[in-house]
Design a protein around this motif. Structure first.
Motif, PDB file in Angstrom:
ATOM      1  N   ALA A 295       0.833  -1.295   0.392  1.00 55.58           N
ATOM      2  CA  ALA A 295       0.010  -0.394   0.054  1.00 55.58           C
ATOM      3  C   ALA A 295       1.165   1.164   0.023  1.00 55.58           C
ATOM      4  N   ASN A 296       2.300   1.112   0.312  1.00 54.12           N
ATOM      5  CA  ASN A 296       3.193   2.220   0.374  1.00 54.12           C
ATOM      6  C   ASN A 296       4.154   2.479  -0.863  1.00 54.12           C
ATOM      7  N   SER A 297       3.608   1.703  -1.785  1.00 50.57           N
ATOM      8  CA  SER A 297       4.466   1.456  -3.000  1.00 50.57           C
ATOM      9  C   SER A 297       4.077   2.824  -4.303  1.00 50.57           C
ATOM     10  N   VAL A 298       5.672   2.453  -4.687  1.00 57.90           N
ATOM     11  CA  VAL A 298       4.769   3.893  -6.281  1.00 57.90           C
ATOM     12  C   VAL A 298       5.522   3.439  -7.298  1.00 57.90           C
ATOM     13  N   LEU A 299       5.004   3.046  -8.357  1.00 56.91           N
ATOM     14  CA  LEU A 299       5.271   3.447 -10.040  1.00 56.91           C
ATOM     15  C   LEU A 299       6.447   3.324  -9.617  1.00 56.91           C
ATOM     16  N   GLY A 300       6.663   4.416  -9.868  1.00 54.92           N
ATOM     17  CA  GLY A 300       8.291   5.122  -9.700  1.00 54.92           C
ATOM     18  C   GLY A 300       8.263   5.447 -11.511  1.00 54.92           C
ATOM     19  N   LEU A 301       7.514   5.831 -11.760  1.00 55.78           N
ATOM     20  CA  LEU A 301       7.212   7.088 -13.470  1.00 55.78           C
ATOM     21  C   LEU A 301       7.545   7.861 -13.784  1.00 55.78           C
ATOM     22  N   PRO A 302       8.828   9.003 -14.240  1.00 55.22           N
ATOM     23  CA  PRO A 302       9.030  10.227 -14.024  1.00 55.22           C
ATOM     24  C   PRO A 302       7.688  10.760 -14.996  1.00 55.22           C
ATOM     25  N   VAL A 303       7.099  11.948 -14.576  1.00 54.17           N
ATOM     26  CA  VAL A 303       6.541  12.279 -15.655  1.00 54.17           C
ATOM     27  C   VAL A 303       6.505  12.270 -16.829  1.00 54.17           C
TER      28      VAL A 303
ATOM     29  N   PRO B   7       0.660   5.199 -18.444  1.00 52.91           N
ATOM     30  CA  PRO B   7       0.139   5.303 -17.366  1.00 52.91           C
ATOM     31  C   PRO B   7      -1.000   6.491 -16.324  1.00 52.91           C
ATOM     32  N   ILE B   8      -2.590   6.023 -16.954  1.00 52.11           N
ATOM     33  CA  ILE B   8      -2.493   8.043 -15.802  1.00 52.11           C
ATOM     34  C   ILE B   8      -2.969   8.364 -14.881  1.00 52.11           C
ATOM     35  N   THR B   9      -2.183   7.672 -14.251  1.00 53.91           N
ATOM     36  CA  THR B   9      -2.026   8.258 -12.544  1.00 53.91           C
ATOM     37  C   THR B   9      -0.463   8.270 -12.563  1.00 53.91           C
ATOM     38  N   LEU B  10      -0.343   8.980 -11.158  1.00 51.66           N
ATOM     39  CA  LEU B  10       1.054   9.805 -11.060  1.00 51.66           C
ATOM     40  C   LEU B  10       1.753   8.464 -10.073  1.00 51.66           C
ATOM     41  N   ASP B  11       3.163   8.881  -9.215  1.00 51.54           N
ATOM     42  CA  ASP B  11       3.201   9.018  -7.744  1.00 51.54           C
ATOM     43  C   ASP B  11       2.702   9.129  -6.319  1.00 51.54           C
ATOM     44  N   SER B  12       1.802  10.184  -6.956  1.00 51.71           N
ATOM     45  CA  SER B  12       1.120  10.872  -5.938  1.00 51.71           C
ATOM     46  C   SER B  12      -0.014   9.401  -6.151  1.00 51.71           C
ATOM     47  N   ASP B  13      -0.477   8.716  -6.511  1.00 50.06           N
ATOM     48  CA  ASP B  13      -1.407   7.614  -6.173  1.00 50.06           C
ATOM     49  C   ASP B  13      -0.451   6.230  -5.309  1.00 50.06           C
ATOM     50  N   VAL B  14      -0.704   6.416  -4.808  1.00 43.00           N
ATOM     51  CA  VAL B  14       0.044   5.157  -4.101  1.00 43.00           C
ATOM     52  C   VAL B  14      -0.602   3.485  -3.839  1.00 43.00           C
TER      53      VAL B  14
ATOM     54  N   LEU C 250      -4.166   2.041 -16.230  1.00 35.50           N
ATOM     55  CA  LEU C 250      -4.253   2.227 -17.861  1.00 35.50           C
ATOM     56  C   LEU C 250      -4.909   2.459 -18.464  1.00 35.50           C
ATOM     57  N   VAL C 251      -5.196   2.780 -19.075  1.00 33.61           N
ATOM     58  CA  VAL C 251      -6.023   3.275 -20.239  1.00 33.61           C
ATOM     59  C   VAL C 251      -6.213   2.505 -21.746  1.00 33.61           C
TER      60      VAL C 251
ATOM     61  N   ALA D 237      -4.229  15.526 -29.708  1.00 34.78           N
ATOM     62  CA  ALA D 237      -4.049  13.574 -29.228  1.00 34.78           C
ATOM     63  C   ALA D 237      -5.569  13.308 -30.045  1.00 34.78           C
ATOM     64  N   GLY D 238      -5.400  11.951 -30.566  1.00 37.35           N
ATOM     65  CA  GLY D 238      -6.436  10.982 -31.208  1.00 37.35           C
ATOM     66  C   GLY D 238      -6.600  10.205 -30.296  1.00 37.35           C
ATOM     67  N   GLY D 239      -7.864   9.594 -30.453  1.00 32.78           N
ATOM     68  CA  GLY D 239      -8.453   7.978 -29.616  1.00 32.78           C
ATOM     69  C   GLY D 239      -7.180   7.754 -27.960  1.00 32.78           C
ATOM     70  N   SER D 240      -6.723   7.004 -28.164  1.00 26.71           N
ATOM     71  CA  SER D 240      -6.162   6.394 -27.088  1.00 26.71           C
ATOM     72  C   SER D 240      -4.301   6.981 -26.708  1.00 26.71           C
ATOM     73  N   GLY D 241      -4.765   8.510 -27.909  1.00 31.07           N
ATOM     74  CA  GLY D 241      -3.540   8.612 -27.385  1.00 31.07           C
ATOM     75  C   GLY D 241      -3.243  10.268 -26.478  1.00 31.07           C
ATOM     76  N   ILE D 242      -4.063   9.692 -25.877  1.00 32.81           N
ATOM     77  CA  ILE D 242      -5.287  11.153 -24.860  1.00 32.81           C
ATOM     78  C   ILE D 242      -3.929  10.695 -23.318  1.00 32.81           C
ATOM     79  N   THR D 243      -3.925   9.483 -23.701  1.00 34.73           N
ATOM     80  CA  THR D 243      -2.891   9.435 -22.246  1.00 34.73           C
ATOM     81  C   THR D 243      -1.510   9.477 -21.681  1.00 34.73           C
ATOM     82  N   PRO D 244      -1.131  10.025 -22.683  1.00 35.16           N
ATOM     83  CA  PRO D 244       0.744  11.067 -22.197  1.00 35.16           C
ATOM     84  C   PRO D 244      -0.180  11.846 -21.831  1.00 35.16           C
ATOM     85  N   MET D 245      -0.460  12.384 -22.624  1.00 35.19           N
ATOM     86  CA  MET D 245      -1.241  14.222 -22.147  1.00 35.19           C
ATOM     87  C   MET D 245      -2.118  14.615 -21.162  1.00 35.19           C
ATOM     88  N   PHE D 246      -2.780  13.347 -20.857  1.00 35.96           N
ATOM     89  CA  PHE D 246      -3.701  14.122 -19.386  1.00 35.96           C
ATOM     90  C   PHE D 246      -2.536  13.433 -18.683  1.00 35.96           C
ATOM     91  N   GLN D 247      -1.144  11.881 -18.503  1.00 36.85           N
ATOM     92  CA  GLN D 247      -0.707  11.975 -17.479  1.00 36.85           C
ATOM     93  C   GLN D 247       0.651  13.601 -17.316  1.00 36.85           C
TER      94      GLN D 247
END
Length: 292
Positions: free
Chosen positions: A83-91, A113-120, A125-126, A171-181
């Motif tokens: 519950a204390n882990s983060v993915l560790g993915l830079p923006v 991912p649409i989540t950030l490391d603030s999501d513990v 993924l979408v 963005a087009g379609g699922s190309g929204i995910t990096p923009m959302f992040q």
């Protein structure tokens, strides 16, 4: 984690006690002792979030929730080890996921991912699942409790707070995910004043991924985030764009060419090629453009 005073600490402690009046010495020592004890326990028991990604080796993460978004897209939530882990993915970076296609052959694809490391404790993924997509088959077959193999971070783009005055995002379609992040990282940081102008193309309203979240951004950050939707098949009551993203739409809804702006693109290859041609014609230099 162990705790010890260095020689430097002791020398300053002796100097302090020698200069202190005797009647105050006992109280001072007690205060220092309390402070050192508090520091020890803070360091000993305060948990630092553990980063989970490995850039060279795949690691497994369990699917704990799957939400269908429309006829061909779903939101997948994966648990991290604790519950204390983060993915560790830079923006701005992505991950590589590995699975099996309909023939049982190994396949790998990049996802943001649409989540950030603030999501513990989890990441999300979408994913848009195409009828004949090899990795789409893997995600389509996934059930709660199944595990996804992931490694990373990967990718050429890195984001630092305030690195540009404004982003234009196409963005087009699922190309929204990096923009959302990236958008989340900017808007959820009160110190980051970067403005964002998003052009998002889809076929129908139902194909707009994360629409509720995007609408919330518009309402909560009206002076910092703008979105202009473009649909191939719009409903009768529709005030945004129709058809494909055009050069005029980019000129109207994206920041003008400048040294302190950047245009980000993520969509199907034909769309990216068309957008690059439009951007070049409008005077955006190659260094002002980035394609995911």
């Amino acid at each position: 984690m162990s705790f010890r005073l260095t020689k430097f600490d002791f020398s300053h402690f002796r100097y302090f006690t020698e200069k202190l009046q005797p009647e105050l010495l006992g109280g001072a020592v007690a205060i220092i002792a309390v402070g050192l004890t508090a520091t020890y326990f803070y360091r000993r028991f305060t948990k630092v979030p553990k980063k989970c990604l490995d850039p060279n080796n795949f690691k497994e993460f369990e699917l704990i929730k799957k939400t269908q978004l429309n006829h061909n897209s779903a939101r997948f939530k994966f648990a991290l080890p604790t519950a204390n882990s983060v993915l560790g993915l830079p923006v701005g970076k992505n991950i590589i996921a590995r699975g099996r296609d309909s023939l049982g052959e190994e396949v790998m694809r990049s996802y943001t991912p649409i989540t950030l490391d603030s999501d513990v404790g989890y990441f999300e993924l979408v994913v848009k699942m195409y009828p004949n997509g090899k990795m789409s088959h893997h995600f389509r077959q996934m059930k709660i409790g199944d595990k996804l193999e992931v490694k990373g971070p990967k990718g050429r783009f890195s984001y630092k707070s305030g690195q540009v005055r404004a982003f234009g995002m196409i963005a087009g379609g699922s190309g929204i995910t990096p923009m959302f992040q990236i958008t989340r990282a900017i808007l959820e940081n009160p110190k980051d004043k970067t403005k964002i102008f998003l052009l998002y193309a889809n076929v129908t309203v139902d194909d707009i991924l994360l629409k509720e979240e995007l609408d919330n951004f518009v309402n909560k950050y009206p002076n910092q985030f703008k979105v202009y939707h473009v649909l191939n098949k719009p409903p009768n009551e529709w005030n945004d764009g129709v058809g494909y993203i055009t050069k005029d739409m980019i000129q109207t809804h994206c920041p003008a060419p400048a040294k302190d702006i950047q245009i980000l693109m993520c969509g199907p290859p034909p769309m990216n090629n068309a957008m690059t041609a439009h951007l070049n014609a409008l005077g955006y230099l190659p260094k002002m453009q980035f394609e995911f």
